[in-house]
Design a protein around this motif. Structure first.
Motif, PDB file in Angstrom:
ATOM      1  N   GLN A 222       0.822  -1.191   0.000  1.00  0.00           N
ATOM      2  CA  GLN A 222       0.000   0.000   0.000  1.00  0.00           C
ATOM      3  C   GLN A 222       0.868   1.257   0.000  1.00  0.00           C
ATOM      4  O   GLN A 222       1.974   1.249   0.537  1.00  0.00           O
ATOM      5  CB  GLN A 222      -0.924   0.027   1.221  1.00  0.00           C
ATOM      6  CG  GLN A 222      -1.836  -1.187   1.342  1.00  0.00           C
ATOM      7  CD  GLN A 222      -2.689  -1.131   2.588  1.00  0.00           C
ATOM      8  OE1 GLN A 222      -2.738  -0.123   3.298  1.00  0.00           O
ATOM      9  NE2 GLN A 222      -3.397  -2.229   2.875  1.00  0.00           N
ATOM     10  N   VAL A 223       0.353   2.327  -0.577  1.00  0.00           N
ATOM     11  CA  VAL A 223       1.069   3.592  -0.606  1.00  0.00           C
ATOM     12  C   VAL A 223       0.048   4.717  -0.596  1.00  0.00           C
ATOM     13  O   VAL A 223      -1.055   4.577  -1.116  1.00  0.00           O
ATOM     14  CB  VAL A 223       1.982   3.689  -1.856  1.00  0.00           C
ATOM     15  CG1 VAL A 223       1.154   3.636  -3.131  1.00  0.00           C
ATOM     16  CG2 VAL A 223       2.838   4.946  -1.819  1.00  0.00           C
ATOM     17  N   ARG A 224       0.415   5.833   0.017  1.00  0.00           N
ATOM     18  CA  ARG A 224      -0.466   6.992   0.032  1.00  0.00           C
ATOM     19  C   ARG A 224      -0.391   7.733  -1.299  1.00  0.00           C
ATOM     20  O   ARG A 224       0.683   7.822  -1.916  1.00  0.00           O
ATOM     21  CB  ARG A 224      -0.103   7.946   1.171  1.00  0.00           C
ATOM     22  CG  ARG A 224      -0.338   7.364   2.564  1.00  0.00           C
ATOM     23  CD  ARG A 224      -0.130   8.426   3.630  1.00  0.00           C
ATOM     24  NE  ARG A 224      -0.208   7.884   4.971  1.00  0.00           N
ATOM     25  CZ  ARG A 224      -1.341   7.700   5.645  1.00  0.00           C
ATOM     26  NH1 ARG A 224      -2.492   8.055   5.086  1.00  0.00           N
ATOM     27  NH2 ARG A 224      -1.344   7.185   6.865  1.00  0.00           N
ATOM     28  N   ILE A 225      -1.525   8.275  -1.716  1.00  0.00           N
ATOM     29  CA  ILE A 225      -1.544   9.026  -2.963  1.00  0.00           C
ATOM     30  C   ILE A 225      -0.580  10.202  -2.890  1.00  0.00           C
ATOM     31  O   ILE A 225       0.091  10.543  -3.877  1.00  0.00           O
ATOM     32  CB  ILE A 225      -2.975   9.514  -3.269  1.00  0.00           C
ATOM     33  CG1 ILE A 225      -3.869   8.322  -3.621  1.00  0.00           C
ATOM     34  CG2 ILE A 225      -2.987  10.544  -4.395  1.00  0.00           C
ATOM     35  CD1 ILE A 225      -5.317   8.688  -3.889  1.00  0.00           C
ATOM     36  N   GLY A 226      -0.469  10.823  -1.741  1.00  0.00           N
ATOM     37  CA  GLY A 226       0.440  11.952  -1.576  1.00  0.00           C
ATOM     38  C   GLY A 226       1.880  11.589  -1.880  1.00  0.00           C
ATOM     39  O   GLY A 226       2.643  12.404  -2.414  1.00  0.00           O
ATOM     40  N   ALA A 227       2.279  10.357  -1.546  1.00  0.00           N
ATOM     41  CA  ALA A 227       3.656   9.921  -1.824  1.00  0.00           C
ATOM     42  C   ALA A 227       3.876   9.770  -3.324  1.00  0.00           C
ATOM     43  O   ALA A 227       4.951  10.113  -3.845  1.00  0.00           O
ATOM     44  CB  ALA A 227       3.932   8.603  -1.110  1.00  0.00           C
ATOM     45  N   ILE A 228       2.884   9.261  -4.029  1.00  0.00           N
ATOM     46  CA  ILE A 228       2.991   9.134  -5.488  1.00  0.00           C
ATOM     47  C   ILE A 228       3.123  10.516  -6.121  1.00  0.00           C
ATOM     48  O   ILE A 228       3.947  10.741  -7.013  1.00  0.00           O
ATOM     49  CB  ILE A 228       1.769   8.395  -6.055  1.00  0.00           C
ATOM     50  CG1 ILE A 228       1.674   6.985  -5.473  1.00  0.00           C
ATOM     51  CG2 ILE A 228       1.831   8.340  -7.581  1.00  0.00           C
ATOM     52  CD1 ILE A 228       0.422   6.233  -5.882  1.00  0.00           C
TER      53      ILE A 228
END
Length: 276
Positions: A222-228
């Protein structure tokens, strides 16, 4: 003795030409077009600024009947499907929300508003006609007739029972099944995300799409959209690119929540259902 007042002489004002400026048709090869556009830009010695291509109006709705737009007690209007540039009419905010949600449904290839009425026999034996609010076409060939009703109205009038009664009567040439949509069919977050998806689908191609696509392909877990967005370096354009990938089911939300920078996403599996 008081000082005499001195008035500055009145300057002559240039009279405005009452004739409107004529701008020639869009044609970059037309010298007059280049002269006018360069003059507007204030730099006649610079290359002309080319205007965007003329606006293409959306195609009309395919609804089988017209709706009245004069009602004071409901929200009536139209949506425009970006991929098809086709209008979809709605007669209430509930119907609008249902249309927005259906446009994000996995496998949907077309959504008809107010499809042609079908002949039915009512539970009391009376013959009649029924018009569904929508008809959804899916990539596996299925077609579903959709009735949109307020939850309280649907319960009071047993709309689900009525649809169950008429389902076997629906011609196969029209639909393969029926469905009831109410305001409780989806969560408020899903409706909010459907509105956002509809908005970002209108965007023209952007370099952020390719950059975000490459980043998403490397996601582990999982990853946060903000990190992308931060890794892409494209700011808000990258956020909108992420939303488009959610709409395409390349990635999915890990929880039923409104899409934002803190939202966690993961790569979608082939058999994942709708999450937006």
């Amino acid at each position: 003795m008081p000082t005499a007042l001195r008035f500055a002489p009145r300057t002559a004002h240039r009279r405005r030409d009452p004739r409107p400026m004529r701008i020639p048709m869009f044609d970059p090869q037309n010298p007059e077009f280049a002269r006018v556009i360069s003059g507007i830009a204030g730099a006649s010695d610079q290359p002309p600024i080319l205007l965007a291509s003329p606006h293409t109006p959306p195609y009309p709705s395919t609804a089988s009947r017209k709706i009245s737009l004069r009602s004071k007690g409901s929200s009536r209007g139209e949506l425009v499907i970006p991929d098809e540039l086709r209008r979809i009419l709605f007669e209430s905010s509930l119907e609008k929300g249902g249309g927005l949600w259906m446009l994000t449904y996995p496998g949907l290839v077309r959504l008809d508003d107010q499809p042609p009425a079908v002949p039915i026999v009512h539970p009391d034996g009376r013959p009649g006609w029924h018009t569904f609010d929508f008809r959804a076409h899916f990539d596996d060939g299925r077609r579903i007739g959709i009735s949109v009703k307020d939850e309280a109205h649907a319960i009071k009038n047993d709309v689900a029972g009525f649809l169950q009664h008429i389902a076997p009567q629906i011609p196969k040439s029209f639909a393969d099944g029926v469905m009831l949509y109410t305001e409780r069919s989806i969560s408020p977050a899903m409706l909010s995300n459907a509105r956002l998806i509809q908005a970002v689908r209108r965007d023209p191609p952007h370099p952020a799409d390719a950059v975000v696509g490459a980043i998403v392909a490397t996601i582990q877990g999982q990853v946060r959209i903000g990190a992308i967005v931060a890794d892409s370096g494209h700011g808000a354009a990258a956020f909108r690119a992420v939303v488009r990938l959610i709409a395409k089911r390349v990635i999915r939300l890990t929880a039923d929540e409104r899409i934002g920078y803190a939202t966690r996403v993961t790569l979608a599996r082939r058999n994942d259902g709708e999450v937006a």
